[in-house]
Design an enzyme around this catalytic site. Structure first.
Site, mmCIF file in Angstrom:
data_model
loop_
_atom_site.group_PDB
_atom_site.id
_atom_site.type_symbol
_atom_site.label_atom_id
_atom_site.label_comp_id
_atom_site.label_asym_id
_atom_site.label_seq_id
_atom_site.Cartn_x
_atom_site.Cartn_y
_atom_site.Cartn_z
ATOM 1 N N LYS A 82 0.168 3.792 -2.680
ATOM 2 C CA LYS A 82 -0.824 4.862 -2.604
ATOM 3 C C LYS A 82 -0.196 6.252 -2.506
ATOM 4 O O LYS A 82 -0.880 7.255 -2.705
ATOM 5 C CB LYS A 82 -1.780 4.597 -1.434
ATOM 6 C CG LYS A 82 -2.626 3.349 -1.666
ATOM 7 C CD LYS A 82 -3.470 2.995 -0.457
ATOM 8 C CE LYS A 82 -4.364 1.792 -0.798
ATOM 9 N NZ LYS A 82 -4.208 0.687 0.120
ATOM 10 N N SER A 91 -5.870 3.466 4.502
ATOM 11 C CA SER A 91 -5.378 2.655 3.389
ATOM 12 C C SER A 91 -6.502 1.984 2.607
ATOM 13 O O SER A 91 -6.445 0.801 2.270
ATOM 14 C CB SER A 91 -4.386 1.597 3.902
ATOM 15 O OG SER A 91 -3.532 1.156 2.865
ATOM 16 N N SER A 99 0.791 -1.232 0.000
ATOM 17 C CA SER A 99 0.000 0.000 0.000
ATOM 18 C C SER A 99 0.823 1.281 0.000
ATOM 19 O O SER A 99 0.251 2.371 -0.087
ATOM 20 C CB SER A 99 -0.951 0.016 1.192
ATOM 21 O OG SER A 99 -2.047 -0.843 0.949
ATOM 22 N N LYS A 118 3.309 6.472 5.003
ATOM 23 C CA LYS A 118 2.358 5.456 4.533
ATOM 24 C C LYS A 118 2.864 4.070 4.880
ATOM 25 O O LYS A 118 4.025 3.746 4.655
ATOM 26 C CB LYS A 118 2.164 5.565 3.013
ATOM 27 C CG LYS A 118 1.077 4.636 2.478
ATOM 28 C CD LYS A 118 -0.297 5.081 2.935
ATOM 29 C CE LYS A 118 -1.379 4.025 2.725
ATOM 30 N NZ LYS A 118 -1.293 2.917 3.712
#
Length: 340
Positions: free
Chosen positions: A121, A175, A118, A291
């Protein structure tokens, strides 16, 4: 490792930008033939005069103050730069970048291709901010919610109408893979077309060892990046004020209008344990945001933006740790290295 020659080197070429951000590729003046004999090009590409031949709206000449591609970047080769105060065995790859001095403070396999999960992202958000309108809205479709079992989501439902600004919070804080799909459709009409745009943006940033096939980071063999490429992507995203606002938020109430026309709030909490208070930050360090990312193939990943003494910015990245505990252990060791 200091960025001293102001160029990011690739085989047989140098890449730089003029002040108008025109990308110019300068082919080196000599190449080596297969038998090892040097071959000289009689009419080499002239980096000062040739841009006009490509219709660029700027003139670059020997007197111009052109800005090189990597002028404000740390350039690092394949050699690891380890440290006794960071446990190298806790992950597959990691990097610590001083983005004020453009230096690599710690580096382990930073050019190795790995699955980003993720942390993908980050590029999704950057691409959306460049090509989208924060006030633009999308209505969630059933197809956008078709995700593999166990996917992290921000809780969107079919028929919900939500703005790009709110989608970015759902994307980066909790997320949401559902938010990633909606963003992709809103910007490009499909995840496939949006992935093409992601790759275009990544390449423009110099992330030449990366390839993305979706906006959320769920596993795909052809979806990969490197610690160094993610550093390039993350640093670019940090130039977007809205991006920093989102990733630094501990929580956010996302306003969504459902299919019945009722506006409701969805509570989204940041998965970053430094931001949400679950992990202790070393003294003298302020974690701004970042993140997280986790899949079985990618392991546990974290990309982080921090500051020392309020004005020295750092990017730290840990990829493919074997557990969440070890992920934060190594990241804390990197932050402690900053604080010394």
């Amino acid at each position: 490792m200091r960025c001293t020659d102001k160029t990011k080197k690739f085989p047989s070429k140098k890449i730089f930008y003029s002040r108008s951000a025109a990308l110019i590729l300068a082919i080196s003046l000599s190449i080596t033939s297969g038998c090892g004999q040097e071959v000289t090009i009689e009419n080499p590409y002239d980096v000062y005069e040739s841009p006009r031949a490509y219709g660029l709206n700027t003139t670059v000449n020997s007197n111009s103050n052109a800005a090189f591609f990597a002028e404000n970047l740390c350039v690092a080769d394949n050699q690891d730069k380890l440290s006794g105060d960071v446990t190298a065995a806790l992950s597959e790859a990691a990097g610590l970048f001083n983005i004020k001095e453009n230096t690599l403070e710690f580096g382990k396999s930073i050019h190795q291709r790995l699955y980003p999960a993720s942390t993908t992202k980050i590029l999704t958000a950057y691409t959306a901010l460049k090509h989208g309108d924060l006030a633009a809205t999308a209505t969630v479709t059933e197809a956008e919610l078709q995700l593999e079992e166990g996917s992290t989501i921000c809780g969107l439902s079919v028929g919900d109408t939500v703005s790009l600004e709110e989608l970015l919070y759902g994307l980066m804080l909790c997320s949401g893979n559902d938010a990633a799909n909606v963003i992709a459709d809103l910007i490009s009409g499909s995840s496939e077309e949006f992935a093409k745009l992601m790759n275009q943006e990544a390449l423009a940033l110099g992330a030449t060892n990366s390839h993305f096939v979706n906006p959320h980071g769920l596993h795909h063999e052809e979806h990969y990046t490197t610690v160094y490429d993610m550093y390039l992507i993350f640093q670019a995203a940090l130039q977007e004020k809205q991006f920093v606002t989102v990733i630094s938020s501990q929580n956010h109430t996302g306003m969504v209008t459902n299919a019945s026309g009722e506006t409701t709030g969805k509570e989204w909490v940041n998965t970053n344990k430094y931001v949400n208070g679950e992990e202790t930050v070393p003294e003298g360090i302020q974690v701004i945001g970042g993140k997280t990312g986790t899949t079985s193939a990618a392991g546990y990943c974290l990309v982080l933006y921090s500051q020392k003494a309020g004005n020295i910015p750092y990017i730290s990245i840990v990829y493919k740790s074997d557990s969440r505990e070890n992920l934060y252990l190594e990241m804390t060791e990197l932050l402690e290295k900053i604080s010394k």
